[in-house]
Design a protein around this motif. Structure first.
Motif, PDB file in Angstrom:
ATOM      1  N   GLY A  96      -2.244  -0.406   5.144  1.00 48.81           N
ATOM      2  CA  GLY A  96      -1.182   0.598   5.162  1.00 48.81           C
ATOM      3  C   GLY A  96      -1.155   1.545   3.966  1.00 48.81           C
ATOM      4  N   ILE A  97      -1.672   1.093   2.820  1.00 50.79           N
ATOM      5  CA  ILE A  97      -1.581   1.949   1.629  1.00 50.79           C
ATOM      6  C   ILE A  97      -2.468   3.184   1.793  1.00 50.79           C
ATOM      7  CG2 ILE A  97      -1.888   2.000  -0.890  1.00 50.79           C
ATOM      8  CD1 ILE A  97      -1.301  -1.076  -0.728  1.00 50.79           C
ATOM      9  N   VAL A 148      -0.403   5.699   3.445  1.00 51.35           N
ATOM     10  CA  VAL A 148       0.549   6.328   2.516  1.00 51.35           C
ATOM     11  C   VAL A 148      -0.159   7.437   1.734  1.00 51.35           C
ATOM     12  CG1 VAL A 148       2.042   5.976   0.492  1.00 51.35           C
ATOM     13  CG2 VAL A 148       1.844   4.176   2.216  1.00 51.35           C
ATOM     14  N   HIS A 196       3.612  -2.423  -2.735  1.00 50.31           N
ATOM     15  CA  HIS A 196       3.859  -2.243  -1.296  1.00 50.31           C
ATOM     16  C   HIS A 196       4.170  -3.562  -0.612  1.00 50.31           C
ATOM     17  CE1 HIS A 196       2.490   2.029  -1.022  1.00 50.31           C
ATOM     18  NE2 HIS A 196       2.045   1.689  -2.225  1.00 50.31           N
ATOM     19  N   ARG A 226       4.335 -12.490   0.519  1.00 49.44           N
ATOM     20  CA  ARG A 226       3.479 -12.556   1.704  1.00 49.44           C
ATOM     21  C   ARG A 226       3.131 -14.015   2.038  1.00 49.44           C
ATOM     22  NH1 ARG A 226       0.747  -8.299   3.735  1.00 49.44           N
ATOM     23  NH2 ARG A 226       0.731  -6.939   1.944  1.00 49.44           N
ATOM     24  N   VAL A 243       8.699  -0.038  -1.683  1.00 45.52           N
ATOM     25  CA  VAL A 243       8.855   0.825  -0.511  1.00 45.52           C
ATOM     26  C   VAL A 243      10.151   0.607   0.273  1.00 45.52           C
ATOM     27  CG1 VAL A 243       6.397   1.258  -0.188  1.00 45.52           C
ATOM     28  CG2 VAL A 243       7.402  -0.785   0.825  1.00 45.52           C
ATOM     29  N   ASN A 269       8.252   5.283   2.922  1.00 46.89           N
ATOM     30  CA  ASN A 269       6.987   5.881   3.374  1.00 46.89           C
ATOM     31  C   ASN A 269       7.199   6.929   4.457  1.00 46.89           C
ATOM     32  OD1 ASN A 269       5.253   4.384   1.775  1.00 46.89           O
ATOM     33  ND2 ASN A 269       5.176   2.696   3.234  1.00 46.89           N
ATOM     34  N   ARG A 278      -2.146  -6.166  11.532  1.00 46.14           N
ATOM     35  CA  ARG A 278      -3.015  -7.237  11.062  1.00 46.14           C
ATOM     36  C   ARG A 278      -2.585  -8.562  11.673  1.00 46.14           C
ATOM     37  NH1 ARG A 278      -3.159  -8.071   5.404  1.00 46.14           N
ATOM     38  NH2 ARG A 278      -1.603  -6.469   4.996  1.00 46.14           N
ATOM     39  N   LYS A 312       4.217 -10.800  11.363  1.00 41.55           N
ATOM     40  CA  LYS A 312       4.276  -9.566  12.173  1.00 41.55           C
ATOM     41  C   LYS A 312       5.114  -9.755  13.439  1.00 41.55           C
ATOM     42  CE  LYS A 312       1.378  -7.047   9.632  1.00 41.55           C
ATOM     43  NZ  LYS A 312       1.867  -5.974   8.800  1.00 41.55           N
ATOM     44  N   GLU A 359       7.720  -7.684   6.449  1.00 39.68           N
ATOM     45  CA  GLU A 359       7.117  -6.351   6.586  1.00 39.68           C
ATOM     46  C   GLU A 359       7.761  -5.416   5.571  1.00 39.68           C
ATOM     47  OE1 GLU A 359       4.400  -4.705   7.578  1.00 39.68           O
ATOM     48  OE2 GLU A 359       4.740  -5.162   9.698  1.00 39.68           O
ATOM     49  N   PRO A 360       7.141  -5.261   4.393  1.00 39.94           N
ATOM     50  CA  PRO A 360       7.765  -4.429   3.351  1.00 39.94           C
ATOM     51  C   PRO A 360       8.170  -3.047   3.861  1.00 39.94           C
ATOM     52  CG  PRO A 360       5.921  -5.619   2.462  1.00 39.94           C
ATOM     53  CD  PRO A 360       5.919  -5.896   3.935  1.00 39.94           C
ATOM     54  N   TRP A 361       7.336  -2.424   4.645  1.00 38.67           N
ATOM     55  CA  TRP A 361       7.718  -1.166   5.289  1.00 38.67           C
ATOM     56  C   TRP A 361       7.415  -1.275   6.773  1.00 38.67           C
ATOM     57  CZ3 TRP A 361      10.796   2.776   4.711  1.00 38.67           C
ATOM     58  CH2 TRP A 361      10.643   3.876   5.567  1.00 38.67           C
ATOM     59  N   GLY A 362       6.129  -1.112   7.138  1.00 37.69           N
ATOM     60  CA  GLY A 362       5.733  -1.218   8.541  1.00 37.69           C
ATOM     61  C   GLY A 362       5.600   0.162   9.148  1.00 37.69           C
ATOM     62  N   TYR A 363       4.342   0.606   9.219  1.00 32.98           N
ATOM     63  CA  TYR A 363       4.092   1.954   9.743  1.00 32.98           C
ATOM     64  C   TYR A 363       4.107   2.012  11.269  1.00 32.98           C
ATOM     65  CZ  TYR A 363       3.016   5.153   5.951  1.00 32.98           C
ATOM     66  OH  TYR A 363       3.118   6.022   4.919  1.00 32.98           O
TER      67      TYR A 363
HETATM   68  C1  1S3 Z   1       1.670  -2.894   3.023  1.00 29.99           C
HETATM   69  O1  1S3 Z   1       0.585  -3.024   3.910  1.00 29.99           O
HETATM   70  P1  1S3 Z   1       0.717  -4.416   4.727  1.00 29.99           P
HETATM   71  O2  1S3 Z   1       0.570  -4.190   6.177  1.00 29.99           O
HETATM   72  O3  1S3 Z   1      -0.110  -5.385   4.053  1.00 29.99           O
HETATM   73  O4  1S3 Z   1       1.881  -1.552   2.660  1.00 29.99           O
HETATM   74  C2  1S3 Z   1       2.252  -0.679   3.728  1.00 29.99           C
HETATM   75  C3  1S3 Z   1       2.426   0.715   3.149  1.00 29.99           C
HETATM   76  O5  1S3 Z   1       3.485   0.760   2.229  1.00 29.99           O
HETATM   77  C4  1S3 Z   1       3.539  -1.180   4.396  1.00 29.99           C
HETATM   78  O6  1S3 Z   1       3.828  -0.352   5.497  1.00 29.99           O
HETATM   79  C5  1S3 Z   1       3.369  -2.619   4.903  1.00 29.99           C
HETATM   80  O7  1S3 Z   1       4.593  -3.125   5.378  1.00 29.99           O
HETATM   81  C6  1S3 Z   1       2.841  -3.528   3.772  1.00 29.99           C
HETATM   82  O8  1S3 Z   1       2.274  -4.687   4.370  1.00 29.99           O
END
Ligand code: 1S3
Length: 607
Positions: free
Chosen positions: A30-31, A34, A194, A200, A247, A269, A320, A326, A500-504
């Motif tokens: 996800g980074i 960003v 992030h 985690r 985030v 984000n 992932r 998730k 889920e810190p953010w979750g795109y």
């Molecule tokens: C992280 O990636 P992840 O899927 O390991 O950073 C992403 C961007 O800030 C965020 O959307 C995601 O929730 C985090 O977990």
């Protein structure tokens, strides 16, 4: 107005922003999204005073990096030159993404012989224990050291002429922060995490993780999970940067307890949103790509279980493979309940649910490929017959002497009749359509749960499952769509994450006018609830996972899915328009301001 470049001129004191990430020109997760999607907005504000640092990996670089061969005598050019004269591998050029910023990529092999020395220094100066670590940690230590050298040289050369902000993302780029502070290098630092490494691991392993957050001893837990180095680097970076950010509020709580630091600011984000000038265009694209998914579904299911595609809905989840983080577990449980509810209520619709993730596999299942290939053959035969009938009908009509409609049956050759019959005969079977499209190396949580819940694509099931253990790319023979097109073709995205810190993923749905389900434990869901009280009106549904246990949350999710299934076509179209209309909220042109604030604050604190 032309922006003066302080890296080529020493006239005025100006500001320079350097963004640093392991995922610059190196897609891992996800980074990358960003950094990459934010570039146009950053370039718009900073012009030439913005560039990025990242690691150099020849394979990714060959696709996204264009070298600049001539180094001028600007400060940037001189710093690169100086590092090269130290024998370090430094690649300088453009990142070939929208906005085309300049980037500097470090060849980690060029400093690898110093690894033990750098590790010893990390221990001596900051008590970071890096013995027996995974290779990724060693790589990030080398990366951090090259960043440290670069920033130190650049800042020393600039003296007081330029104000420099280094915006550092995630622990992988952060081993430099303690030294930059200790050496009093004239650079303001922003650190954005992030996620937290410990969060985690703990979220995936400890029940009721959020309630127990305040009870964990970070070092004991880090040792227990074998991530002491990562957790220590993260903790040091969070506490030694000028401005610490994350985030979402959800992750801010983790930072407080696991990193010993309440973040100074939250940086939500965004995406680079492209909107169509006419509303109907995104609806047309939905139809176009849904037709492509229809082709896959026919090939996969119709061999033994034809159903009415005009009454079929496509749901999906993706990300992932982190089974409970998730929310794949709760999604499967909710689907089993939905299946039961739809059967009880005799709802005349079918739901096909796609699980898109990445797990080790041998190959695509040959039977899945074969079924698709034979169905394509049927399609071609039908096209040939259609052409034949068309031509003969035209001839017959043109030469007709009366107004009788000719008998179309007579227009098909025996050859084509037989060929069609034989192909259909070889295709049709009694076998149940496969749940998994690939030959997995190992069974996993998804396959176990589908068996346990009997979500096995039985003929009577209203909810069918397609588990695709690979990310979707346009060269994929099953769909022939890229991920964005696949999302557009679906009816609903389902992402009820637990961690889920953010979750795109839900945001990617909104950007494409697709309704979505998220959770209040995901950064995005939490943010949505803060900024839009009537979020459901706009096609965003949020599962309550904060105060409900697994079973209650699964029940709530299954009711959300059922409500969606019961909507009419007209209601779904209206909802898609409403979702699409809020997408601008998440454009970086609106969200960059949070970054601006963090960077300004860092400069103030550095003074
Ligand atoms: C992280 O990636 P992840 O899927 O390991 O950073 C992403 C961007 O800030 C965020 O959307 C995601 O929730 C985090 O977990």
């Amino acid at each position: 107005m032309e922006i003066q470049n302080p890296l080529t001129s020493s006239a005025n004191k100006q500001k320079v922003l350097i963004e640093i990430a392991w995922e610059t020109c190196n897609q891992v997760g996800g980074i990358y999204t960003v950094i990459r999607t934010k570039v146009p907005s950053m370039v718009e504000k900073w012009g030439n005073n913005y560039f990025l640092l990242g690691p150099y990996f020849p394979q990714t670089a060959s696709a996204e990096f264009e070298p600049i061969h001539d180094l001028d005598d600007s400060i940037l050019g001189k710093t690169i030159q100086k590092m090269r004269s130290m024998g370090l591998g430094v690649h300088y050029g453009y990142w070939l993404v929208t906005g085309k910023p300049r980037i500097v990529l470090f060849d980690l092999a060029s400093i690898a012989d110093r690894l033990n020395q750098i590790k010893a220094s990390l221990w001596d100066k900051h008590q970071v224990s890096t013995l027996h670590v995974e290779d990724i940690v060693n790589q990030t230590i080398l990366f951090g050291e090259m960043i440290r050298i670069f920033l130190t040289e650049l800042a020393n050369d600039q003296g007081n002429k330029t104000e420099i902000v280094a915006h550092i993302h995630e622990w992988m780029s952060a081993t430099c922060i303690p030294d930059l502070r200790k050496d009093n290098v004239k650079i303001a630092t922003v650190f954005t995490t992030h996620a937290t490494m410990l969060g985690r691991y703990l979220a995936g392993n400890v029940p009721d993780f959020y309630d127990k957050l305040h009870t964990f001893n970070w070092l004991d837990e880090a040792r227990h999970y074998g991530i002491e180095a990562q957790a220590t680097i993260e903790r040091l970076a969070a506490n030694m940067c000028h401005v610490m950010t994350t985030v979402s509020d959800v992750t801010a709580r983790e930072c407080e307890f696991l990193l010993g630091k309440v973040p100074d600011l939250i940086l939500p984000n965004g995406l680079n949103i492209t909107r169509f000038s006419a509303m109907h265009e995104h609806q047309n694209l939905h139809t176009l790509f849904k037709d492509r998914i229809n082709e896959f579904v026919m090939g996969h299911f119709f061999q033994s279980q034809p159903f009415d595609l005009s009454k079929t809905l496509y749901f999906f989840t993706s990300g992932r493979y982190e089974f409970s983080n998730k929310g794949y577990d709760i999604t499967l449980e909710a689907l089993a309940r939905l299946n039961w509810k739809m059967k009880q209520a005799k709802i005349d619709k079918t739901v096909v649910m796609f699980f898109i993730t990445k797990q080790p596999y041998h190959s695509i299942d040959p039977e899945v490929l074969q079924s698709r290939a034979v169905m394509d053959e049927i399609h071609e035969t039908c096209n040939a017959i259609e052409k034949q009938i068309g031509e003969k009908l035209f001839n017959a009509s043109a030469s007709a002497t009366d107004l009788q409609m000719p008998d179309l049956n007579g227009f098909i050759d025996e050859y084509w009749r037989l060929r069609l019959r034989r192909t259909i005969q070889t295709w049709k079977t009694n076998k149940r359509p496969k749940v998994v499209t690939h030959l997995l190396k190992n069974e996993d949580g998804i396959t176990d749960y589908t068996k346990k819940a009997n979500l096995m694509n039985n003929p009577e099931d209203k909810v069918k499952i397609v588990y695709h253990p690979d990310f979707i790319v346009s060269t994929n023979p099953l769909f022939g769509l890229d991920y964005g097109q696949f999302v557009r073709g679906c009816n609903l995205g389902v992402f009820p994450s637990y961690y889920e810190p953010w979750g795109y993923t839900p945001l990617e749905c909104i950007a494409r006018g697709v309704p979505t389900i998220t959770s209040d434990l995901s950064g995005f869901g939490d943010y949505m609830m803060q900024i839009m009280r009537d979020y459901e009106q706009w096609g965003v549904m949020v599962v309550n996972r904060k105060t409900q246990d697994f079973h209650k949350a699964a029940e709530q999710l299954s009711e959300m899915l059922l409500k969606f299934v019961k909507q009419s076509l007209r209601e779904r179209i209206t909802q898609r328009n409403r979702v699409e209309s809020i997408s601008d909220t998440f454009d970086w042109s609106n969200l960059r301001a949070y970054y601006d604030t963090a960077q300004d604050l860092a400069l103030k604190r550095r003074k």
